[in-house]
Scaffold this motif. Structure first.
Motif, PDB file in Angstrom:
ATOM      1  N   VAL A  35       0.818  -1.223   0.000  1.00  0.00           N
ATOM      2  CA  VAL A  35       0.000   0.000   0.000  1.00  0.00           C
ATOM      3  C   VAL A  35       0.852   1.273   0.000  1.00  0.00           C
ATOM      4  CG1 VAL A  35      -1.890  -1.179   1.180  1.00  0.00           C
ATOM      5  CG2 VAL A  35      -0.181   0.033   2.552  1.00  0.00           C
ATOM      6  N   ARG A  36       2.124   1.146  -0.339  1.00  0.00           N
ATOM      7  CA  ARG A  36       3.073   2.251  -0.178  1.00  0.00           C
ATOM      8  C   ARG A  36       2.722   3.491  -0.994  1.00  0.00           C
ATOM      9  NH1 ARG A  36       4.940  -1.263  -3.837  1.00  0.00           N
ATOM     10  NH2 ARG A  36       6.090  -0.538  -5.676  1.00  0.00           N
ATOM     11  N   ASN A  37       2.022   3.315  -2.117  1.00  0.00           N
ATOM     12  CA  ASN A  37       1.756   4.450  -3.009  1.00  0.00           C
ATOM     13  C   ASN A  37       0.415   5.130  -2.766  1.00  0.00           C
ATOM     14  OD1 ASN A  37       4.185   4.341  -4.470  1.00  0.00           O
ATOM     15  ND2 ASN A  37       3.403   2.666  -5.740  1.00  0.00           N
ATOM     16  N   ILE A  38      -0.395   4.601  -1.862  1.00  0.00           N
ATOM     17  CA  ILE A  38      -1.739   5.151  -1.692  1.00  0.00           C
ATOM     18  C   ILE A  38      -1.718   6.510  -1.006  1.00  0.00           C
ATOM     19  CG2 ILE A  38      -3.940   4.803  -0.505  1.00  0.00           C
ATOM     20  CD1 ILE A  38      -3.770   1.862  -1.210  1.00  0.00           C
ATOM     21  N   ARG A  39      -1.071   6.632   0.122  1.00  0.00           N
ATOM     22  CA  ARG A  39      -1.048   7.921   0.831  1.00  0.00           C
ATOM     23  C   ARG A  39      -0.405   9.029  -0.005  1.00  0.00           C
ATOM     24  NH1 ARG A  39      -1.198  12.357   2.453  1.00  0.00           N
ATOM     25  NH2 ARG A  39      -0.994  13.138   4.583  1.00  0.00           N
ATOM     26  N   PRO A  40       0.780   8.819  -0.593  1.00  0.00           N
ATOM     27  CA  PRO A  40       1.376   9.935  -1.361  1.00  0.00           C
ATOM     28  C   PRO A  40       0.634  10.260  -2.644  1.00  0.00           C
ATOM     29  CG  PRO A  40       2.781   7.978  -1.458  1.00  0.00           C
ATOM     30  CD  PRO A  40       1.729   7.701  -0.433  1.00  0.00           C
ATOM     31  N   SER A  41      -0.255   9.363  -3.120  1.00  0.00           N
ATOM     32  CA  SER A  41      -1.000   9.667  -4.347  1.00  0.00           C
ATOM     33  C   SER A  41      -1.944  10.845  -4.169  1.00  0.00           C
ATOM     34  CB  SER A  41      -1.792   8.440  -4.803  1.00  0.00           C
ATOM     35  OG  SER A  41      -2.910   8.189  -3.964  1.00  0.00           O
ATOM     36  N   PHE A  42      -2.268  11.199  -2.943  1.00  0.00           N
ATOM     37  CA  PHE A  42      -3.163  12.333  -2.696  1.00  0.00           C
ATOM     38  C   PHE A  42      -2.445  13.673  -2.881  1.00  0.00           C
ATOM     39  CE2 PHE A  42      -5.633   8.929  -1.025  1.00  0.00           C
ATOM     40  CZ  PHE A  42      -6.954   9.337  -1.143  1.00  0.00           C
ATOM     41  N   HIS A  43      -1.146  13.626  -3.203  1.00  0.00           N
ATOM     42  CA  HIS A  43      -0.418  14.853  -3.515  1.00  0.00           C
ATOM     43  C   HIS A  43      -0.425  15.144  -5.010  1.00  0.00           C
ATOM     44  CE1 HIS A  43       1.034  15.640   0.504  1.00  0.00           C
ATOM     45  NE2 HIS A  43       1.425  14.397   0.616  1.00  0.00           N
TER      46      HIS A  43
ATOM     47  N   ARG B 108       2.119  -3.955  -6.984  1.00  0.00           N
ATOM     48  CA  ARG B 108       3.014  -4.668  -7.913  1.00  0.00           C
ATOM     49  C   ARG B 108       3.429  -3.745  -9.063  1.00  0.00           C
ATOM     50  NH1 ARG B 108      -1.151  -8.589  -6.908  1.00  0.00           N
ATOM     51  NH2 ARG B 108      -2.153  -7.910  -8.859  1.00  0.00           N
ATOM     52  N   VAL B 109       4.032  -2.631  -8.715  1.00  0.00           N
ATOM     53  CA  VAL B 109       4.492  -1.661  -9.710  1.00  0.00           C
ATOM     54  C   VAL B 109       5.956  -1.354  -9.423  1.00  0.00           C
ATOM     55  CG1 VAL B 109       2.220  -0.637 -10.087  1.00  0.00           C
ATOM     56  CG2 VAL B 109       3.671   0.252  -8.258  1.00  0.00           C
ATOM     57  N   PRO B 110       6.708  -0.944 -10.438  1.00  0.00           N
ATOM     58  CA  PRO B 110       8.153  -0.713 -10.225  1.00  0.00           C
ATOM     59  C   PRO B 110       8.474   0.604  -9.551  1.00  0.00           C
ATOM     60  CG  PRO B 110       7.573  -0.315 -12.519  1.00  0.00           C
ATOM     61  CD  PRO B 110       6.320  -0.843 -11.853  1.00  0.00           C
ATOM     62  N   TRP B 111       7.471   1.451  -9.332  1.00  0.00           N
ATOM     63  CA  TRP B 111       7.747   2.766  -8.758  1.00  0.00           C
ATOM     64  C   TRP B 111       7.265   2.853  -7.305  1.00  0.00           C
ATOM     65  CZ3 TRP B 111       4.295   2.136 -12.879  1.00  0.00           C
ATOM     66  CH2 TRP B 111       2.931   2.223 -12.548  1.00  0.00           C
ATOM     67  N   THR B 112       7.896   3.748  -6.586  1.00  0.00           N
ATOM     68  CA  THR B 112       7.476   4.086  -5.227  1.00  0.00           C
ATOM     69  C   THR B 112       7.339   5.600  -5.162  1.00  0.00           C
ATOM     70  OG1 THR B 112       8.571   2.180  -4.222  1.00  0.00           O
ATOM     71  CG2 THR B 112       8.116   4.062  -2.784  1.00  0.00           C
ATOM     72  N   LEU B 113       6.110   6.061  -4.970  1.00  0.00           N
ATOM     73  CA  LEU B 113       5.869   7.501  -4.912  1.00  0.00           C
ATOM     74  C   LEU B 113       6.506   8.101  -3.656  1.00  0.00           C
ATOM     75  CD1 LEU B 113       2.108   7.627  -5.995  1.00  0.00           C
ATOM     76  CD2 LEU B 113       4.148   7.885  -7.427  1.00  0.00           C
ATOM     77  N   LYS B 114       6.939   9.332  -3.759  1.00  0.00           N
ATOM     78  CA  LYS B 114       7.602  10.004  -2.644  1.00  0.00           C
ATOM     79  C   LYS B 114       6.647  10.958  -1.941  1.00  0.00           C
ATOM     80  CE  LYS B 114      12.287   9.863  -4.568  1.00  0.00           C
ATOM     81  NZ  LYS B 114      13.484  10.672  -4.935  1.00  0.00           N
ATOM     82  N   HIS B 115       6.902  11.167  -0.670  1.00  0.00           N
ATOM     83  CA  HIS B 115       6.238  12.252   0.051  1.00  0.00           C
ATOM     84  C   HIS B 115       6.972  13.534  -0.345  1.00  0.00           C
ATOM     85  CE1 HIS B 115       4.163   9.198   2.279  1.00  0.00           C
ATOM     86  NE2 HIS B 115       5.290   8.699   2.746  1.00  0.00           N
ATOM     87  N   PRO B 116       6.274  14.519  -0.868  1.00  0.00           N
ATOM     88  CA  PRO B 116       6.959  15.654  -1.486  1.00  0.00           C
ATOM     89  C   PRO B 116       7.777  16.518  -0.541  1.00  0.00           C
ATOM     90  CG  PRO B 116       4.589  16.057  -1.361  1.00  0.00           C
ATOM     91  CD  PRO B 116       4.806  14.625  -0.980  1.00  0.00           C
ATOM     92  N   CYS B 117       7.371  16.597   0.726  1.00  0.00           N
ATOM     93  CA  CYS B 117       8.088  17.465   1.658  1.00  0.00           C
ATOM     94  C   CYS B 117       7.643  17.138   3.077  1.00  0.00           C
ATOM     95  CB  CYS B 117       7.815  18.937   1.357  1.00  0.00           C
ATOM     96  SG  CYS B 117       6.066  19.415   1.519  1.00  0.00           S
ATOM     97  N   PRO B 118       8.404  17.568   4.094  1.00  0.00           N
ATOM     98  CA  PRO B 118       7.923  17.423   5.468  1.00  0.00           C
ATOM     99  C   PRO B 118       6.612  18.187   5.652  1.00  0.00           C
ATOM    100  CG  PRO B 118      10.248  18.037   5.418  1.00  0.00           C
ATOM    101  CD  PRO B 118       9.739  18.178   4.024  1.00  0.00           C
ATOM    102  N   ASP B 119       5.802  17.753   6.588  1.00  0.00           N
ATOM    103  CA  ASP B 119       4.472  18.343   6.768  1.00  0.00           C
ATOM    104  C   ASP B 119       4.510  19.857   6.940  1.00  0.00           C
ATOM    105  OD1 ASP B 119       3.320  15.850   6.580  1.00  0.00           O
ATOM    106  OD2 ASP B 119       3.203  15.540   8.736  1.00  0.00           O
ATOM    107  N   HIS B 120       5.437  20.338   7.770  1.00  0.00           N
ATOM    108  CA  HIS B 120       5.449  21.778   8.068  1.00  0.00           C
ATOM    109  C   HIS B 120       5.714  22.611   6.824  1.00  0.00           C
ATOM    110  CE1 HIS B 120       9.862  22.342   7.778  1.00  0.00           C
ATOM    111  NE2 HIS B 120       9.941  21.125   8.258  1.00  0.00           N
TER     112      HIS B 120
END
Length: 523
Positions: free
Chosen positions: A386-394, A416-428
């Motif tokens: 589920v690694r890409n679900i939370r950052p997809s909202f960015h 099952r995808v070759p990519w891992t989405l990143k969190h764009p920045c710290p919350d603050h």
């Protein structure tokens, strides 16, 4: 300072309790009943700092204590409500629309329970197997050996006044030494932050991102109660650029756990998570259940939402991070108790092996086996999926983009995808300046379903000595500098993000900004 020595020290919580129980199980099975396991808890009793009302997966507790629900076990846990019905709703201001619940949120086979009761029960099981439990001891300092490894923790000195002077009842804190210390402080613990910085445990991970969960437990009329019903909602009251959602769980005897999680990377500094929660309760989906009922308890806590990408290194010389200290919450499931407990068990097994194979008390220990066990465990597989679900909202599509991509991941891709989405920045860094937004006017609470913040805080059961030191600090201790740097930009965001009214800007004509920043300690 008095010193207590044990082979292993763990800090309390579901993860810490699971680690302690598993360690003593292994030692007792090996005939080593003198193997000492010490467990500290800052509250006066185990479970007192745990918020009630949660849905848990039984996999880990069934592994740790297989007969935890068995009728043949006189010490079984009796306070469970099997989850029976799942509802997923998208809310507008006055309407509710059913949407498909992703597989991760199907709760067949899970249980709704009070985490307070469950944690207290785990504490009793820990004492049964021989764990030394020390409630009322708040660890405040990490202790290090001469080689730089962790050798335990120390507790606060007692009897210190607000001004920092010793009172008549002054008593020195205690030092707890251990060959291995497992940190289970929960989200963003003060000692964990020090450990992560000292050993650079985030060198290979993305920044952690957080959510704020605000929760109440209600006793409701029988006609509104549907035992085992689990409801989750998206949309209203949160704006489309803010991640989060609500829940409502029916459990026990006419009890409902209701709450709202707000991602702390929201951009609008005028948004108040507490105010949004009060708005949510006025929505017909929630109000028709709560109306005529009574709010029993209130609480709030931070949640680690970074998931797979944000897990730090978890082992370091002399100890390890377990549970929410490391960040094993499965955000799409809104569940972390089973993963926290599993991490505690894995750390316990690695600890026991390491101590038995390294009997010398002079050598520091590094839990290599724990790091490898985590990566081979169900925790790693579950969070990676589920690694890409939370950052997809960015995404540029914000809420709708996140919902669409999350549905694709949940139902088809399954990680099952070759990519891992990143969190764009710290919350603050996601918070924008006040000049870009208009103030949000929240309706006055009605005192029946919605409440003012002081009324809610009175339901937390929090109690401190009037003259004790304030533990909240401003970086560098520069209170005026903090106000100068932040008031003009964010117009008092601290007033609004705190769900307990602790931080406040008050009018002060003597200050250049016309306000001063203060922390409200209990009077």
């Amino acid at each position: 300072m008095k010193t207590y020595t044990g082979l292993t020290l763990t800090l309390a919580g579901p993860a810490g309790l699971s680690a302690a129980i598993r360690l003593k199980q292994l030692a007792n099975e090996a005939g080593n009943e003198d193997f000492r396991v010490l467990l500290l808890e800052k509250a006066g009793e185990i479970g007192a700092h745990i918020l009630s009302g949660a849905v848990i997966e039984p996999t880990t507790i069934s592994e740790l204590i297989p007969d935890w629900l068995s009728e043949n076990n006189p010490h079984r846990f009796e306070h469970v409500t099997p989850a029976t019905t799942d509802k997923m709703r998208f809310l507008t201001k006055n309407s509710s629309y059913p949407i498909p619940a992703p597989p991760q949120m199907h709760n067949h086979g899970n249980y709704i329970l009070s985490l307070n009761q469950f944690t207290r029960w785990l504490g009793e099981r820990a004492e049964e197997v021989g764990v030394e439990v020390y409630p009322g001891f708040a660890a405040s300092e990490v202790l290090y050996a001469t080689d730089g490894s962790v050798k335990g923790v120390a507790t606060n000195d007692l009897g210190i006044s607000r001004s920092g002077k010793r009172k008549d009842n002054f008593e020195r804190g205690m030092a707890f030494h251990a060959r291995l210390t497992l940190f289970a402080e929960g989200c963003h613990g003060s000692l964990t932050k020090q450990i992560i910085k000292k050993f650079d445990l985030r060198r290979d991970s993305q920044p952690q991102t957080y959510g704020l969960g605000i929760k109440e437990v209600w006793e409701i009329p029988s006609e509104n109660f549907h035992p085992g019903e689990v409801t989750h909602s998206l949309g209203y009251p949160l704006p489309s650029d803010t991640y989060g959602g609500g829940w409502m769980y029916h459990f026990g005897s006419n009890l409902v756990s209701i709450g709202l999680v707000v991602g702390l990377d929201y951009p609008n500094p005028y948004l108040s998570p507490y105010g949004e929660f009060q708005k949510m309760k006025q929505h017909p989906l929630y109000r028709r259940v709560l109306e005529g009922g009574k709010c029993i308890t209130y609480g709030a806590r931070a949640l680690n939402e970074g998931g797979y990408q944000s897990i730090p290194r978890c082992a370091f010389p002399g100890g390890a991070l377990i549970g929410d200290s490391a960040g094993f919450l499965n955000v799409p499931k809104i569940k972390g108790t089973h993963t926290a407990m599993k991490s505690g068990m894995l750390a316990a097994e690695a600890t026991f092996t390491a101590l038995i194979s390294n009997p010398s008390r002079e050598d520091s220990i590094f839990l290599y086996d724990y790091e490898s066990a985590l990566r081979d465990s169900s925790i790693w597989a579950e969070l990676r999926e589920v690694r890409n679900i939370r950052p997809s909202f960015h995404s540029p599509l914000k809420l709708w983009g996140g919902i669409l991509y999350s549905g694709l991941e949940a139902f088809i891709l399954r990680g099952r995808v070759p990519w891992t989405l990143k969190h764009p920045c710290p919350d603050h860094a996601a918070t924008k300046t006040a000049e870009q937004y208009s103030p949000i006017e929240y309706e006055k609470p009605d005192g029946q379903v919605s409440f003012d913040i002081l009324t809610s805080v009175s339901r937390t059961g929090t109690n401190h000595e009037e003259d004790q030191p304030v533990h909240l600090k401003v970086n560098g201790g520069d209170w005026e500098g903090h106000a100068k740097g932040n008031w003009a930009r964010f117009k008092g965001v601290e007033n609004r993000f705190c769900p307990a009214g602790v931080y406040e800007y008050v009018e002060d004509s003597a200050k250049e900004e016309g306000v001063r920043f203060q922390v409200n300690a209990q009077k």
